[in-house]
Write a protein that holds these residues in place. Structure first.
Motif, PDB file in Angstrom:
ATOM      1  N   THR A 170       8.576  -0.777   2.971  1.00 13.89           N
ATOM      2  CA  THR A 170       7.316  -0.039   2.909  1.00 13.89           C
ATOM      3  C   THR A 170       6.546  -0.399   1.643  1.00 13.89           C
ATOM      4  O   THR A 170       7.141  -0.804   0.643  1.00 13.89           O
ATOM      5  CB  THR A 170       7.527   1.504   2.921  1.00 13.89           C
ATOM      6  N   PRO A 171       5.225  -0.206   1.675  1.00 12.37           N
ATOM      7  CA  PRO A 171       4.436  -0.355   0.459  1.00 12.37           C
ATOM      8  C   PRO A 171       4.303   0.971  -0.287  1.00 12.37           C
ATOM      9  O   PRO A 171       3.660   1.042  -1.325  1.00 12.37           O
ATOM     10  CB  PRO A 171       3.068  -0.801   0.995  1.00 12.37           C
ATOM     11  N   TYR A 172       4.909   2.036   0.255  1.00 13.06           N
ATOM     12  CA  TYR A 172       4.677   3.403  -0.216  1.00 13.06           C
ATOM     13  C   TYR A 172       5.397   3.716  -1.535  1.00 13.06           C
ATOM     14  O   TYR A 172       6.187   2.939  -2.048  1.00 13.06           O
ATOM     15  CB  TYR A 172       5.189   4.418   0.819  1.00 13.06           C
ATOM     16  N   TYR A 219      10.686  -0.782  -1.339  1.00 10.66           N
ATOM     17  CA  TYR A 219       9.307  -0.290  -1.317  1.00 10.66           C
ATOM     18  C   TYR A 219       8.582  -0.711  -2.582  1.00 10.66           C
ATOM     19  O   TYR A 219       9.191  -1.042  -3.601  1.00 10.66           O
ATOM     20  CB  TYR A 219       9.285   1.231  -1.145  1.00 10.66           C
ATOM     21  N   LEU A 256       3.036   1.705  -3.974  1.00 13.64           N
ATOM     22  CA  LEU A 256       1.578   1.635  -4.048  1.00 13.64           C
ATOM     23  C   LEU A 256       0.917   2.939  -3.606  1.00 13.64           C
ATOM     24  O   LEU A 256       1.423   3.647  -2.738  1.00 13.64           O
ATOM     25  CB  LEU A 256       1.052   0.501  -3.174  1.00 13.64           C
ATOM     26  N   ILE A 296      -3.442  -1.172  -0.125  1.00 14.68           N
ATOM     27  CA  ILE A 296      -2.227  -1.774   0.429  1.00 14.68           C
ATOM     28  C   ILE A 296      -2.542  -3.049   1.198  1.00 14.68           C
ATOM     29  O   ILE A 296      -1.717  -3.980   1.238  1.00 14.68           O
ATOM     30  CB  ILE A 296      -1.498  -0.736   1.307  1.00 14.68           C
ATOM     31  N   VAL A 335      -1.741  -6.645  -0.284  1.00 18.85           N
ATOM     32  CA  VAL A 335      -0.393  -7.156  -0.553  1.00 18.85           C
ATOM     33  C   VAL A 335      -0.210  -8.504   0.155  1.00 18.85           C
ATOM     34  O   VAL A 335      -0.424  -8.614   1.360  1.00 18.85           O
ATOM     35  CB  VAL A 335       0.675  -6.158  -0.074  1.00 18.85           C
ATOM     36  N   CYS A 351       3.685   0.750   7.683  1.00 20.65           N
ATOM     37  CA  CYS A 351       2.293   0.894   7.237  1.00 20.65           C
ATOM     38  C   CYS A 351       1.359  -0.040   8.023  1.00 20.65           C
ATOM     39  O   CYS A 351       1.490  -1.271   7.955  1.00 20.65           O
ATOM     40  CB  CYS A 351       2.114   0.662   5.746  1.00 20.65           C
ATOM     41  N   LEU A 400      -0.564  -2.777   6.016  1.00 19.62           N
ATOM     42  CA  LEU A 400       0.181  -3.866   5.378  1.00 19.62           C
ATOM     43  C   LEU A 400       0.159  -5.099   6.287  1.00 19.62           C
ATOM     44  O   LEU A 400       0.616  -5.032   7.428  1.00 19.62           O
ATOM     45  CB  LEU A 400       1.628  -3.433   5.130  1.00 19.62           C
ATOM     46  N   VAL A 409      -2.573  -4.664  -8.086  1.00 16.57           N
ATOM     47  CA  VAL A 409      -1.481  -4.010  -7.361  1.00 16.57           C
ATOM     48  C   VAL A 409      -0.238  -4.009  -8.228  1.00 16.57           C
ATOM     49  O   VAL A 409       0.181  -5.064  -8.715  1.00 16.57           O
ATOM     50  CB  VAL A 409      -1.187  -4.753  -6.041  1.00 16.57           C
TER      51      VAL A 409
END
Length: 314
Positions: free
Chosen positions: A134-136, A160, A163, A167, A170, A194, A197, A275
């Motif tokens: 995840t980017p979370y 992860y 972020l 997002i 990325v 996500c 993403l 980022v």
């Protein structure tokens, strides 16, 4: 000039999509869609909140969903998809079902969410143990793991980025790095979370390298929506979409991963300006030969022949 011979335009099947206000990957969704299907997108109202559990709750409120579906129904879609992973898992499995019911009640049209589509895809593949990328932030990633656990899916490993904004910036390289770190303890599949993403080009490459099915939020959303209207999603050699791919590299979980591969277009997206780096919870790894931009430059993507046994080990 007589143009009566044209006989068009050809009839289009409609899929309605409700996306969060900050969704930036409309083009990625279209890449899974066949030519005779149109996507009709609408966005939830803007709220000045960064990506978080609070934002997930705000963009998935039932009143917000009802208004979005009513707007979409003006163009008569055959199915409506809520394209947001966190917004559809933040309330657990019960919350996800309630969201679908609210959308269906509003538009009288079959409705689904990204998180519900994920569970459907895992069932299709027979996957009960998954790695998660995840980017979370950690709290949002924890919520995804709780959602999967409630559905009887074990998370074997995760990675992860932490972020809270932008997002969609990325690059593929970061997605690949997280995937390699998450796939511990021999999972049945990898899920990249996500809808904001980018994942389209990286899926077949990761399946070839990791020897397992790779799912992404946008992929499962479009796949499930098209399935509801009797259509197939299109895409290059992906286990979810292609039974041949399921018998190919994606099924070879007993083989060790080969050298790292970055798909074409990885440098096209560029670095994510502003980022932050990976979460501190992720352990740093030594550099791997061949992963620097110079090594990836000009690399050819692996062929995907009719005979998956002929696919070179990457």
């Amino acid at each position: 000039m007589d143009v009566s011979f044209l006989g068009g335009p050809h009839p289009q099947r409609g899929v309605g999509v409700v996306a969060p206000f900050d969704f930036a990957l409309d083009r990625e969704l279209w890449r899974w869609v066949p030519d005779d299907v149109s996507l009709h997108l609408t966005r939830t109202p803007f709220v000045p909140v960064e990506v978080s559990l609070d934002l997930a709750r705000l963009v998935s409120e039932h009143e917000t969903l009802r208004e979005a579906v009513q707007a979409l129904c003006a163009v008569a879609p055959e199915v409506v998809a809520y394209a947001c992973t966190s917004g559809s898992f933040v309330g657990g499995t019960g919350g996800e079902r309630a969201m679908c019911a609210a959308m269906e009640l509003s538009g009288e049209v079959p409705s689904l969410t990204t998180s519900g589509a994920l569970l459907e895809a895992l069932e299709e593949l027979g996957a009960r143990r998954v790695a998660v990328v995840t980017p979370y932030t950690r709290s949002v990633t924890d919520s995804l793991e709780a959602f999967l656990g409630e559905a009887g899916i074990e998370v074997t490993g995760r990675s992860y980025l932490g972020l809270t904004r932008e997002i969609w910036r990325v690059p593929y390289r970061d997605v690949v790095d997280m995937a390699r770190e998450a796939v511990v303890d021999a999972p049945d599949a990898l899920f990249i979370s996500c809808t904001n993403l980018p994942t389209y080009d990286v899926i077949p490459q990761l399946e070839a390298e990791l020897r397992m099915p790779v799912l992404s939020a946008n992929q499962v959303t479009v796949w499930s929506a098209l399935r509801r209207i009797g259509k197939d999603a299109v895409g290059p050699y992906q286990a979810l979409l292609d039974p041949v791919a399921r018998r190919g590299p994606a099924s070879m979980s007993s083989l060790p991963p080969g050298p790292p591969v970055i798909p074409d277009g990885a440098t096209e997206l560029g670095s994510a300006a502003g980022v932050p780096g990976p979460s501190a919870e992720r352990e740093p790894e030594p550099a791997v030969a061949g992963t620097e931009p110079e090594a990836a430059e000009g690399a050819e993507p692996p062929p995907f022949p009719d005979d998956p046994g002929g696919l070179p080990l990457l």
